[in-house]
Scaffold this motif. Sequence first.
Motif, PDB file in Angstrom:
ATOM      1  N   ALA A  95       0.830  -1.186   0.000  1.00 14.02           N
ATOM      2  CA  ALA A  95       0.000   0.000   0.000  1.00 14.02           C
ATOM      3  C   ALA A  95       0.874   1.250   0.000  1.00 14.02           C
ATOM      4  O   ALA A  95       1.946   1.282   0.593  1.00 14.02           O
ATOM      5  N   PRO A  96       0.405   2.317  -0.677  1.00 12.58           N
ATOM      6  CA  PRO A  96       1.200   3.538  -0.714  1.00 12.58           C
ATOM      7  C   PRO A  96       1.352   4.138   0.671  1.00 12.58           C
ATOM      8  O   PRO A  96       0.422   4.169   1.465  1.00 12.58           O
ATOM      9  N   SER A 117       4.681   3.697 -10.916  1.00 12.62           N
ATOM     10  CA  SER A 117       4.206   2.486 -10.229  1.00 12.62           C
ATOM     11  C   SER A 117       2.824   2.131 -10.749  1.00 12.62           C
ATOM     12  O   SER A 117       2.156   2.948 -11.405  1.00 12.62           O
ATOM     13  N   MET A 118       2.380   0.919 -10.455  1.00  6.01           N
ATOM     14  CA  MET A 118       1.094   0.437 -10.956  1.00  6.01           C
ATOM     15  C   MET A 118       0.334  -0.326  -9.881  1.00  6.01           C
ATOM     16  O   MET A 118       0.917  -0.909  -8.960  1.00  6.01           O
ATOM     17  N   SER A 119      -1.001  -0.310  -9.994  1.00  3.72           N
ATOM     18  CA  SER A 119      -1.899  -1.130  -9.191  1.00  3.72           C
ATOM     19  C   SER A 119      -2.987  -1.647 -10.123  1.00  3.72           C
ATOM     20  O   SER A 119      -3.334  -0.985 -11.107  1.00  3.72           O
ATOM     21  N   TYR A 120      -3.522  -2.831  -9.806  1.00  2.00           N
ATOM     22  CA  TYR A 120      -4.497  -3.463 -10.703  1.00  2.00           C
ATOM     23  C   TYR A 120      -5.537  -4.173  -9.841  1.00  2.00           C
ATOM     24  O   TYR A 120      -5.182  -4.983  -8.966  1.00  2.00           O
ATOM     25  N   LEU A 121      -6.817  -3.884 -10.056  1.00  2.00           N
ATOM     26  CA  LEU A 121      -7.875  -4.455  -9.237  1.00  2.00           C
ATOM     27  C   LEU A 121      -9.096  -4.755 -10.099  1.00  2.00           C
ATOM     28  O   LEU A 121      -9.216  -4.265 -11.235  1.00  2.00           O
ATOM     29  N   GLU A 122     -10.007  -5.554  -9.542  1.00  2.00           N
ATOM     30  CA  GLU A 122     -11.299  -5.811 -10.179  1.00  2.00           C
ATOM     31  C   GLU A 122     -12.413  -5.683  -9.148  1.00  2.00           C
ATOM     32  O   GLU A 122     -12.192  -5.897  -7.944  1.00  2.00           O
ATOM     33  N   ILE A 123     -13.605  -5.308  -9.630  1.00  2.00           N
ATOM     34  CA  ILE A 123     -14.796  -5.244  -8.783  1.00  2.00           C
ATOM     35  C   ILE A 123     -15.707  -6.386  -9.224  1.00  2.00           C
ATOM     36  O   ILE A 123     -16.331  -6.325 -10.287  1.00  2.00           O
ATOM     37  N   TYR A 124     -15.742  -7.440  -8.429  1.00  2.23           N
ATOM     38  CA  TYR A 124     -16.517  -8.643  -8.756  1.00  2.23           C
ATOM     39  C   TYR A 124     -17.566  -8.859  -7.678  1.00  2.23           C
ATOM     40  O   TYR A 124     -17.241  -9.007  -6.497  1.00  2.23           O
ATOM     41  N   ASN A 125     -18.847  -8.845  -8.081  1.00  2.00           N
ATOM     42  CA  ASN A 125     -19.958  -9.011  -7.132  1.00  2.00           C
ATOM     43  C   ASN A 125     -19.840  -8.025  -5.977  1.00  2.00           C
ATOM     44  O   ASN A 125     -20.001  -8.380  -4.801  1.00  2.00           O
ATOM     45  N   GLU A 126     -19.519  -6.757  -6.316  1.00  2.35           N
ATOM     46  CA  GLU A 126     -19.397  -5.679  -5.328  1.00  2.35           C
ATOM     47  C   GLU A 126     -18.288  -5.941  -4.310  1.00  2.35           C
ATOM     48  O   GLU A 126     -18.359  -5.481  -3.173  1.00  2.35           O
ATOM     49  N   LYS A 127     -17.251  -6.650  -4.725  1.00  3.46           N
ATOM     50  CA  LYS A 127     -16.068  -6.854  -3.893  1.00  3.46           C
ATOM     51  C   LYS A 127     -14.847  -6.327  -4.651  1.00  3.46           C
ATOM     52  O   LYS A 127     -14.680  -6.620  -5.838  1.00  3.46           O
ATOM     53  N   VAL A 128     -14.011  -5.572  -3.965  1.00  3.50           N
ATOM     54  CA  VAL A 128     -12.784  -5.036  -4.560  1.00  3.50           C
ATOM     55  C   VAL A 128     -11.667  -6.048  -4.313  1.00  3.50           C
ATOM     56  O   VAL A 128     -11.286  -6.303  -3.161  1.00  3.50           O
ATOM     57  N   LEU A 129     -11.137  -6.638  -5.389  1.00 11.35           N
ATOM     58  CA  LEU A 129     -10.136  -7.700  -5.292  1.00 11.35           C
ATOM     59  C   LEU A 129      -8.842  -7.269  -5.967  1.00 11.35           C
ATOM     60  O   LEU A 129      -8.864  -6.657  -7.045  1.00 11.35           O
ATOM     61  N   ASP A 130      -7.712  -7.595  -5.336  1.00 10.23           N
ATOM     62  CA  ASP A 130      -6.390  -7.274  -5.867  1.00 10.23           C
ATOM     63  C   ASP A 130      -6.017  -8.322  -6.911  1.00 10.23           C
ATOM     64  O   ASP A 130      -6.072  -9.521  -6.651  1.00 10.23           O
ATOM     65  N   LEU A 131      -5.629  -7.873  -8.109  1.00  7.77           N
ATOM     66  CA  LEU A 131      -5.245  -8.794  -9.170  1.00  7.77           C
ATOM     67  C   LEU A 131      -3.748  -9.057  -9.202  1.00  7.77           C
ATOM     68  O   LEU A 131      -3.319 -10.098  -9.708  1.00  7.77           O
ATOM     69  N   LEU A 132      -2.936  -8.132  -8.689  1.00 11.69           N
ATOM     70  CA  LEU A 132      -1.495  -8.356  -8.664  1.00 11.69           C
ATOM     71  C   LEU A 132      -1.116  -9.421  -7.642  1.00 11.69           C
ATOM     72  O   LEU A 132      -0.216 -10.226  -7.867  1.00 11.69           O
ATOM     73  N   GLU A 133      -1.779  -9.412  -6.500  1.00 11.98           N
ATOM     74  CA  GLU A 133      -1.581 -10.439  -5.479  1.00 11.98           C
ATOM     75  C   GLU A 133      -2.955 -10.981  -5.095  1.00 11.98           C
ATOM     76  O   GLU A 133      -3.550 -10.545  -4.112  1.00 11.98           O
ATOM     77  N   PRO A 134      -3.505 -11.907  -5.893  1.00  8.62           N
ATOM     78  CA  PRO A 134      -4.881 -12.361  -5.663  1.00  8.62           C
ATOM     79  C   PRO A 134      -5.048 -13.069  -4.334  1.00  8.62           C
ATOM     80  O   PRO A 134      -4.254 -13.921  -3.968  1.00  8.62           O
ATOM     81  N   ASP A 145      -8.639 -13.838  -1.489  1.00  8.57           N
ATOM     82  CA  ASP A 145     -10.077 -13.667  -1.281  1.00  8.57           C
ATOM     83  C   ASP A 145     -10.306 -12.671  -0.147  1.00  8.57           C
ATOM     84  O   ASP A 145     -10.695 -13.032   0.958  1.00  8.57           O
ATOM     85  N   LEU A 146     -10.032 -11.402  -0.446  1.00  8.13           N
ATOM     86  CA  LEU A 146     -10.151 -10.345   0.557  1.00  8.13           C
ATOM     87  C   LEU A 146     -10.777  -9.123  -0.090  1.00  8.13           C
ATOM     88  O   LEU A 146     -10.255  -8.590  -1.076  1.00  8.13           O
ATOM     89  N   ASP A 147     -11.917  -8.705   0.436  1.00  9.73           N
ATOM     90  CA  ASP A 147     -12.614  -7.523  -0.063  1.00  9.73           C
ATOM     91  C   ASP A 147     -11.937  -6.281   0.507  1.00  9.73           C
ATOM     92  O   ASP A 147     -12.031  -6.000   1.706  1.00  9.73           O
ATOM     93  N   LEU A 148     -11.233  -5.539  -0.346  1.00  8.80           N
ATOM     94  CA  LEU A 148     -10.484  -4.364   0.106  1.00  8.80           C
ATOM     95  C   LEU A 148     -11.429  -3.187   0.336  1.00  8.80           C
ATOM     96  O   LEU A 148     -12.351  -2.955  -0.454  1.00  8.80           O
ATOM     97  N   PRO A 149     -11.203  -2.416   1.393  1.00  8.54           N
ATOM     98  CA  PRO A 149     -12.069  -1.258   1.653  1.00  8.54           C
ATOM     99  C   PRO A 149     -11.681  -0.074   0.776  1.00  8.54           C
ATOM    100  O   PRO A 149     -10.555   0.023   0.285  1.00  8.54           O
ATOM    101  N   ILE A 150     -12.615   0.828   0.583  1.00  9.22           N
ATOM    102  CA  ILE A 150     -12.381   2.067  -0.163  1.00  9.22           C
ATOM    103  C   ILE A 150     -12.515   3.219   0.822  1.00  9.22           C
ATOM    104  O   ILE A 150     -13.524   3.344   1.512  1.00  9.22           O
ATOM    105  N   ILE A 156      -7.304   2.997  -1.417  1.00  9.74           N
ATOM    106  CA  ILE A 156      -7.666   1.603  -1.156  1.00  9.74           C
ATOM    107  C   ILE A 156      -6.567   0.988  -0.299  1.00  9.74           C
ATOM    108  O   ILE A 156      -5.544   0.525  -0.824  1.00  9.74           O
ATOM    109  N   PRO A 157      -6.709   0.998   1.030  1.00 10.46           N
ATOM    110  CA  PRO A 157      -5.684   0.400   1.893  1.00 10.46           C
ATOM    111  C   PRO A 157      -5.519  -1.092   1.603  1.00 10.46           C
ATOM    112  O   PRO A 157      -6.488  -1.814   1.416  1.00 10.46           O
ATOM    113  N   GLY A 158      -4.256  -1.516   1.537  1.00 11.65           N
ATOM    114  CA  GLY A 158      -3.962  -2.920   1.293  1.00 11.65           C
ATOM    115  C   GLY A 158      -3.809  -3.287  -0.163  1.00 11.65           C
ATOM    116  O   GLY A 158      -3.455  -4.430  -0.478  1.00 11.65           O
ATOM    117  N   LEU A 159      -4.066  -2.344  -1.081  1.00 13.00           N
ATOM    118  CA  LEU A 159      -3.920  -2.639  -2.510  1.00 13.00           C
ATOM    119  C   LEU A 159      -2.442  -2.652  -2.884  1.00 13.00           C
ATOM    120  O   LEU A 159      -1.685  -1.755  -2.521  1.00 13.00           O
TER     121      LEU A 159
END
Length: 636
Positions: free
Chosen positions: A2-3, A156-173, A175-180, A190-193
């Motif tokens: 996280a930044p 620097s880069m970050s990459y995420l997806e919103i699947y079923n209203e869950k924010v998921l990290d794609l660089l380090e997958p 099963d954790l819904d990241l908060p906004i 997005i802490p933890g991204l």
Amino acid sequence: MAPKRVSLAEAGPVKKPSHSAPTRVRVSVRLRPYISREDEGKEGPCVRGTGDRSLEILNWRNSMETMSYQFDAFYGERSSQQEVYTGSVKPVLSHLLSGQNASVFAYGPTGAGKTHTMLGGAEEPGVIPRAVRDVFQMVREQSSLPASQDWEHSVSMSYLEIYNEKVLDLLEPRDLDLPIREDKDKNILIPGLTQRAIGSFSEFESHFLPASQNRTVASTKLNTRSSRSHTVLVIRVVKSQRSHPFRQLTGKLYLIDLAGSEDNRRTGNQGIRLKESGAINSSLFVLSKVVDSLNQGLARVPYRDSKLTRLLQDSLGGSAHSVMITNIAPEQKYYFDTLTALNFAAKSKQVVNKPFTRETLQAAALKRQREESAQSENAPKKRAKESHDRPAQMTDVSPTARSPPVEVCDPSVLERLLTLEKLMMGTPEKDRLNLLRTVQESRQEIKKLKEKQKELEEQALAAQSLLAESRKAAAPSLPSASSPSDETLFMNHKHPSLLRKTSTAKPKKQQAIVSPLLVLPVQPLTHAIVSCKAEQTKMKSHVPEGKENWENWETRLDSSVLQKSRDRILSLLNTGSLKELKGLQRIGDKKAKLIIGWREINGAFTQVEDLQKIEGISAKLLTSFLKANILSTIAH
């Protein structure tokens, strides 16, 4: 990772952001090539371009008329990836090196070519690879300028997806819904991204290509590789000054590939696909509400109603230079999806953003500068202190034989240094005194509690001895091991929840004050456990009068009555109105509407168990629903 964020006290004063002129969201429309196999009725295309900025679509109310639309750019069926990128995306990238944000997102129905526009292929790369390559090219060109010798750049880069209203990290997958979150400056975090530093385009590809494989895709009737989530790629460009005042400019590029809106009657979605489609359509509906609220100038914009709009808050009505590429399909079966996408694009081009430059002061550089200046100031003071303390450490010489201390600096300066040292040493000592005082008070409280406990034990012993004397006077002979008095005494020491009311007389009050810690021997413990378990088993097996155990309720009913009740419920599910469905047990207003909606899309229920196909109705809820309604039918 996280930044890292720093406080204003660490980062120093923040320079007031320099605002640019308000800018509209630039909207481009790209028409996918016509595919004959997609046109089942061979009716031909329903939309066509009339210029480099305009197009027209058939009027569904009157096939002899057309409706015209005007946008910032229109790309026809033969347009290339290079034309789309050069005409719409490349102009906004230059703002990144000025500390401003830019956003590019693709919108449109499923199967219209959004992912192709954003990613492309090996021969025709899309917006994302072209944009990242140009970002590195701009950084190299600006670093080579003479005016930029005092500046350094990092990407620097970050990459995420919103699947079923869950924010998921794609660089380090995981099963954790990241908060906004949102900071005090209205920046979305997005802490933890995961954030990866990249120094070249090849390094970007080494992270991006494996992460793209983690995106959720599935096959539907309209698309063999349909995106089931929204993806957001963030490219962060930081421009830092090497010398004072250590300015820092930060620009972010958001590259967003939205999942397409879906008509489940045509996609044939069921089960998990149906749930995914519901989440996608819901977030796109909130996106439309956000655009309407911005155009109407409402006080509340519903950004927080969806994770997607929360992330797009900076792109729509925020501080980014935004570009929306609307992808549409020409076939007749996509007509209403295309019309909806064009109407949304027409509303979006009215949204106004207010970009500004994000400039701060580097925390690490300022801290390092302060430490260096402090060390240079404290060096003579430290030498003066060492020379002052050196005579006091000579223990092998008597006090009368010690030589006077050498005056290294001005006495007034030395006196101020000693005063400052005493002041600095005072605070920790005060804390230690407070801690010792707290410990002492705690010890006194513990001592008082021990005295109170000892007093209570003495009273219990006195009561016990009094009871023993009274028993000895009443019965001189000692009772046997199986004496009723011992059993009664043992039962009095059971847990209150295990005691059963009996018709015998209440025990004397003197027996109630016997201390349970000193009367019971260790030997009867096994008997007590067995007795307690027997009591618990007996209590569990006891059923109050007027109630029945319905764990196997279906086997206790006549099969004809059970089938008749199930047929009645199935008939209500297939033909019942909203009011009649709400009259069923365990069915409220929301579930009744879901049943009617499912019935309109998929037809009649073939069996009552089909209710599980509706979102929110589990197997456990279905069992409870059947039990409550069948028993209710029998009762009436």
